[in-house]
Design a protein around this motif. Structure first.
Motif, PDB file in Angstrom:
ATOM      1  N   LYS A  12       0.803  -1.214   0.000  1.00  0.00           N
ATOM      2  CA  LYS A  12       0.000   0.000   0.000  1.00  0.00           C
ATOM      3  C   LYS A  12       0.842   1.273   0.000  1.00  0.00           C
ATOM      4  CE  LYS A  12      -4.065  -1.993   2.105  1.00  0.00           C
ATOM      5  NZ  LYS A  12      -4.961  -1.980   3.267  1.00  0.00           N
ATOM      6  N   PHE A  60     -12.330   7.788   0.733  1.00  0.00           N
ATOM      7  CA  PHE A  60     -12.954   6.617   0.120  1.00  0.00           C
ATOM      8  C   PHE A  60     -12.079   5.373   0.098  1.00  0.00           C
ATOM      9  CE2 PHE A  60     -15.024  10.326  -1.828  1.00  0.00           C
ATOM     10  CZ  PHE A  60     -16.309  10.089  -1.375  1.00  0.00           C
ATOM     11  N   ALA A  61     -10.759   5.515   0.021  1.00  0.00           N
ATOM     12  CA  ALA A  61      -9.899   4.331  -0.090  1.00  0.00           C
ATOM     13  C   ALA A  61      -8.530   4.614   0.516  1.00  0.00           C
ATOM     14  CB  ALA A  61      -9.730   3.948  -1.553  1.00  0.00           C
ATOM     15  N   LEU A  62      -7.932   3.625   1.133  1.00  0.00           N
ATOM     16  CA  LEU A  62      -6.564   3.678   1.652  1.00  0.00           C
ATOM     17  C   LEU A  62      -6.316   4.956   2.462  1.00  0.00           C
ATOM     18  CD1 LEU A  62      -4.652   2.337  -1.461  1.00  0.00           C
ATOM     19  CD2 LEU A  62      -5.410   1.043   0.516  1.00  0.00           C
ATOM     20  N   ARG A  63      -7.034   5.091   3.537  1.00  0.00           N
ATOM     21  CA  ARG A  63      -7.018   6.308   4.338  1.00  0.00           C
ATOM     22  C   ARG A  63      -5.623   6.760   4.754  1.00  0.00           C
ATOM     23  NH1 ARG A  63     -11.110   8.016   8.765  1.00  0.00           N
ATOM     24  NH2 ARG A  63     -12.159   8.148   6.822  1.00  0.00           N
TER      25      ARG A  63
END
Length: 87
Positions: A12, A60-63
């Motif tokens: 990530k 919305f994604a991969l904070r």
């Protein structure tokens, strides 16, 4: 023998690297390709939009990754913008 499995979350941090590559790409473009008088303002606007996009994507994604990317782009972007265009 046991094989080591890769953790799917370990890749990530590539998000941060991709954002830095994008930052480097448009910094180089604005420094050497676009030769106008107030081009530093255009790069500052691009950096601002890049940070805002990272913050929106963090919702919305991969904070954690996008929040860290926004911080890194903000710090490195504006400092490099100032240094590159003051030379």
């Amino acid at each position: 023998m046991e094989t080591q499995k890769k953790d799917p979350g370990s890749n990530k941090m590539i998000v941060v690297g991709i954002n830095l590559a994008i930052l480097a790409a448009y910094t180089i473009y604005f420094r050497w390709v676009a030769n106008e008088e107030l081009i530093i303002l255009a790069e500052a606007i691009f950096i601002f939009l890049h940070v805002v996009l990272c913050l929106i994507l963090a919702i919305f994604a991969l904070r954690k990754e996008f929040l860290f990317s926004a911080l890194v782009v903000l710090l490195i972007g504006f400092s490099s913008c100032w240094v590159v265009f003051s030379i």
